[in-house]
Every structure is written in C-alpha cells, then in structure tokens.
Design a protein around this motif. Structure first.
Motif, mmCIF file in Angstrom:
data_model
loop_
_atom_site.group_PDB
_atom_site.id
_atom_site.type_symbol
_atom_site.label_atom_id
_atom_site.label_comp_id
_atom_site.label_asym_id
_atom_site.label_seq_id
_atom_site.Cartn_x
_atom_site.Cartn_y
_atom_site.Cartn_z
ATOM 1 N N GLN A 221 0.994 -1.065 0.055
ATOM 2 C CA GLN A 221 0.016 0.132 -0.022
ATOM 3 C C GLN A 221 1.117 1.051 0.071
ATOM 4 O O GLN A 221 1.930 1.130 0.474
ATOM 5 C CB GLN A 221 -0.974 0.077 1.212
ATOM 6 C CG GLN A 221 -1.857 -1.248 1.215
ATOM 7 C CD GLN A 221 -2.697 -1.205 0.178
ATOM 8 O OE1 GLN A 221 -3.283 -0.435 -0.218
ATOM 9 N NE2 GLN A 221 -2.885 -2.460 -0.461
ATOM 10 N N MET A 222 0.486 2.383 -0.536
ATOM 11 C CA MET A 222 1.078 3.559 -0.559
ATOM 12 C C MET A 222 0.170 4.761 -0.430
ATOM 13 O O MET A 222 -0.987 4.792 -0.987
ATOM 14 C CB MET A 222 1.771 3.652 -1.932
ATOM 15 C CG MET A 222 2.902 4.889 -2.127
ATOM 16 S SD MET A 222 3.938 4.671 -3.416
ATOM 17 C CE MET A 222 5.288 5.622 -2.961
ATOM 18 N N ASN A 223 0.372 5.631 0.277
ATOM 19 C CA ASN A 223 -0.371 7.082 0.580
ATOM 20 C C ASN A 223 0.174 8.023 -0.539
ATOM 21 O O ASN A 223 1.186 8.564 -0.278
ATOM 22 C CB ASN A 223 -0.047 7.466 2.044
ATOM 23 C CG ASN A 223 -1.093 8.748 2.337
ATOM 24 O OD1 ASN A 223 -1.160 9.463 1.406
ATOM 25 N ND2 ASN A 223 -1.325 9.066 3.370
ATOM 26 N N TYR A 224 -0.424 8.204 -1.578
ATOM 27 C CA TYR A 224 0.095 8.873 -2.684
ATOM 28 C C TYR A 224 0.047 10.342 -2.344
ATOM 29 O O TYR A 224 0.836 11.202 -3.022
ATOM 30 C CB TYR A 224 -0.539 8.684 -3.747
ATOM 31 C CG TYR A 224 -0.446 7.194 -4.508
ATOM 32 C CD1 TYR A 224 1.008 6.906 -5.303
ATOM 33 C CD2 TYR A 224 -0.975 5.894 -4.217
ATOM 34 C CE1 TYR A 224 1.271 5.791 -5.711
ATOM 35 C CE2 TYR A 224 -0.655 4.834 -4.547
ATOM 36 C CZ TYR A 224 0.569 4.631 -5.605
ATOM 37 O OH TYR A 224 0.925 3.568 -5.899
ATOM 38 N N THR A 225 -0.694 10.865 -1.201
ATOM 39 C CA THR A 225 -0.801 12.330 -0.916
ATOM 40 C C THR A 225 0.599 12.522 -0.272
ATOM 41 O O THR A 225 1.124 13.559 -0.441
ATOM 42 C CB THR A 225 -2.070 12.504 0.034
ATOM 43 O OG1 THR A 225 -3.195 12.392 -0.657
ATOM 44 C CG2 THR A 225 -1.875 13.987 0.386
ATOM 45 N N GLU A 226 1.012 11.573 0.352
ATOM 46 C CA GLU A 226 2.144 11.674 1.326
ATOM 47 C C GLU A 226 3.457 11.678 0.261
ATOM 48 O O GLU A 226 4.330 12.169 0.180
ATOM 49 C CB GLU A 226 2.495 10.742 2.144
ATOM 50 C CG GLU A 226 1.683 10.759 3.562
ATOM 51 C CD GLU A 226 2.193 12.063 4.225
ATOM 52 O OE1 GLU A 226 3.177 12.637 4.542
ATOM 53 O OE2 GLU A 226 1.232 12.890 4.496
#
Length: 327
Positions: A221-226
């Motif tokens: 998973q990846m937080n693309y906002t961060e």
C-alpha cells in the motif's frame, strides 16, 4: 577504544546539531505511527536521535534477525556471502567472517549488528560526516544483483539493474529515464529521502509491514498524498511543475505491476513445491528456473514498477509465458 564505539560517541554528541544527508537541524522527539501487516499490531516508534533512527531501521535489524533464523534452521536460505552487505563487521573488520561466527558461541556472537553508520559514512575531515560513495554508488554498492543477471538463476537486490534497465533472456535492455537521461544529476536519495525524524530511506508514503521474522518490509500500500510531497523538492519541480499527473501515472503503473505480481505469486509458489519431486533431468525444472528469473528480477527490486515500469512489465510478461507453459 574501538572505532565503532568512537563513532557512536561522536554521533550521539552530534545528533542534536546535525542530521545526516544535510536535511536540517535535529527536531524534537516524536511518536510516529507505523502501519503494520494484518498479522502484526500497529506499532509506534520513538525517534530521539540519529543513533535511534539507525538502530530502528531495517538496515540495522536485518542482519541479527536473519542470523537468529539461520541459527535455528540450517536450511534457511542465508549464506556467508550475505554478510558483505548485511553487516559492518565483515566490511570493516573481518572480510573472512562466516555466519557461524555470529552464532551464540561464535567469536562475533556479541557483534550481531547490521548496517551502521560507518558502512555508508566517513566521519572526520572538513565535512565531518560524508558519504563513502557519492551519487548512485552510495546505495547500489549493495543494492545490486551482482555482475550479471543470468537466465535460470535466482535474483536478489536488483535495484541497480532495474534502474539501469539491464536486459536478460528474451527481455532487451531498457534503461529507466532516471538513468538514461538523469544519471549525472539524479540519485537514489532524491526519492529515498532522510529527514529529521527517521533514517530508514523509505519513500514518503510507503507502508511499512512486517514479515514472519518481525523484519520490516516494504508494503503493497502507498499513501500517494504523502508521496506527492516528495515532488515539492526544487530538483523535482524543475520538470514536474504539475506533479499531480505524475503521481496519477505512478499510481496506475504500480497498481498494474502489483496485480500482475499477485496473480503470478500462487503459480510460482505452487511450482516451487512441485519441482522438488521431479527427476533432476526433467526439462520442466529448467523452464521453471528461467521463468523464476524474470519474476524474481521484479520482486527483488521491490519498487513495483516505480524504478523502471517498461522493464518490469516486459519481465513479468515473460515470467507469465514461462510459468503458463508448465501447466
């Protein structure tokens, strides 16, 4: 006093004044959440100094964790050659060290330390703290599959080859644009940033998970906002002046590669068991090993296409063709 202890003493003193990699002054202690895998409960990490950052990083924890596993299970896939990159001991003190030297009764049983500061940094001189190797070499000295990638062989730590786009078998060489057009002005740490809160080199937004050994791994998973915050660097916005489109493209590509990996994993896991019961001369073994090389090239890179989407896609296409021929 040993060099390692002198280093620790120096860095404890310096940690309130500097942050490695030139990322600013030290910041107050914080508690930052770490997302864990479904099997492990959420953990928190108290980060108070550079020394704490290193000790809590995967670089530091990997070696003692794997030694403990090898100590319990001699068949565990971990070899003497792994020491060269996984521990400072062999690099700086004893190039001939063996895994057994780190067992409970071994001569280095009290030195089960993974990668520490002196592996990557020089201490002293005009700059006080500096990288031993500049640019790409600061990471790719160890994050490399070796001199060549050969069809039919296992592949590990293939980040260098993935960035450079090294071809194998039916897949031709396809350098990433990071290498083809930017190798003299760009390097690993432009994305794998350090800062005043951690020294783990994970790209901002990447989810941390833990495997069965309790070792931190890169999650799916990846937080693309961060992740987008990374593009606020001056070096990035020179070209990515509107980063939202770039983030969207990366997200789509990583999703595609992740889905391909998820679809292939059960097939490779199944055949990994099947070939053990086959006659050593059975051609299916060679066919499996060839397909596995393509597959492992991508899995051991761990970026899910972010390092080199075109090469990752081509490798997985060949892996799928190869594994499907066995069915």
């Amino acid at each position: 006093m040993k060099p390692k202890k002198l280093l620790l003493l120096a860095l404890v003193t310096l940690s309130s004044l500097v942050i490695l990699s030139g990322c600013g002054k030290a910041k107050p202690a914080v508690t930052e959440p770490v997302t864990s895998s479904p099997q492990v409960s959420t953990q928190t990490t108290n980060v108070t100094s550079i020394i704490d950052q290193v000790r809590q990083s995967q670089h530091f924890k990997m070696f003692p964790t794997l030694i403990s596993e090898k100590e319990k299970d001699a068949s565990f896939d971990y070899e003497d050659g792994c020491i060269r990159c996984h521990s400072e001991t062999a690099i700086l003190r004893d190039p001939a060290a063996k895994l057994t030297d780190f067992y409970q009764n071994g001569k280095y049983s009290k030195d089960r330390e993974g990668i520490t500061c002196l592996v990557c940094h020089n201490v002293g001189g005009d700059k006080m703290i500096s990288l031993r190797n500049p640019g790409w070499q600061s990471c790719t000295t160890c994050h490399t599959a070796g001199s060549t990638i050969t069809l039919g062989q296992e592949v590990n730590h293939s980040q260098k080859e993935m960035i450079e786009g090294v071809g194998v078998g039916a897949v031709p060489t396809k350098p990433s644009y990071k290498w083809a057009a930017m190798k003299d002005t760009f390097s690993c740490t432009d994305c794998h940033v350090t800062n005043g809160l951690k020294h783990d080199f994970m790209v901002p937004g990447v989810t941390a998970t833990y495997d069965g050994l309790g070792t931190m791994r890169t999650g799916t998973q990846m937080n693309y906002t961060e992740f987008a915050k990374m593009f606020k660097q001056d070096k990035c916005i020179t070209c990515h002046y509107e980063p939202s489109s770039t983030i969207t493209k990366i997200q789509q590509r990583q999703k595609e590669i992740s889905q391909k990996l998820d679809n292939l994993k059960p097939k490779f896991d199944s055949w990994e068991k099947k070939i053990k019961s086959l006659d050593p001369k059975d051609p299916k073994i060679a066919q499996f090993n060839n397909a596995r090389t393509y597959y492992m090239y991508v899995t051991s890179d761990s970026s899910k296409g972010a390092h080199n989407y075109a090469l990752s896609k081509s490798l997985l296409e060949q892996a799928e063709i190869g594994i499907n021929k066995l069915n």
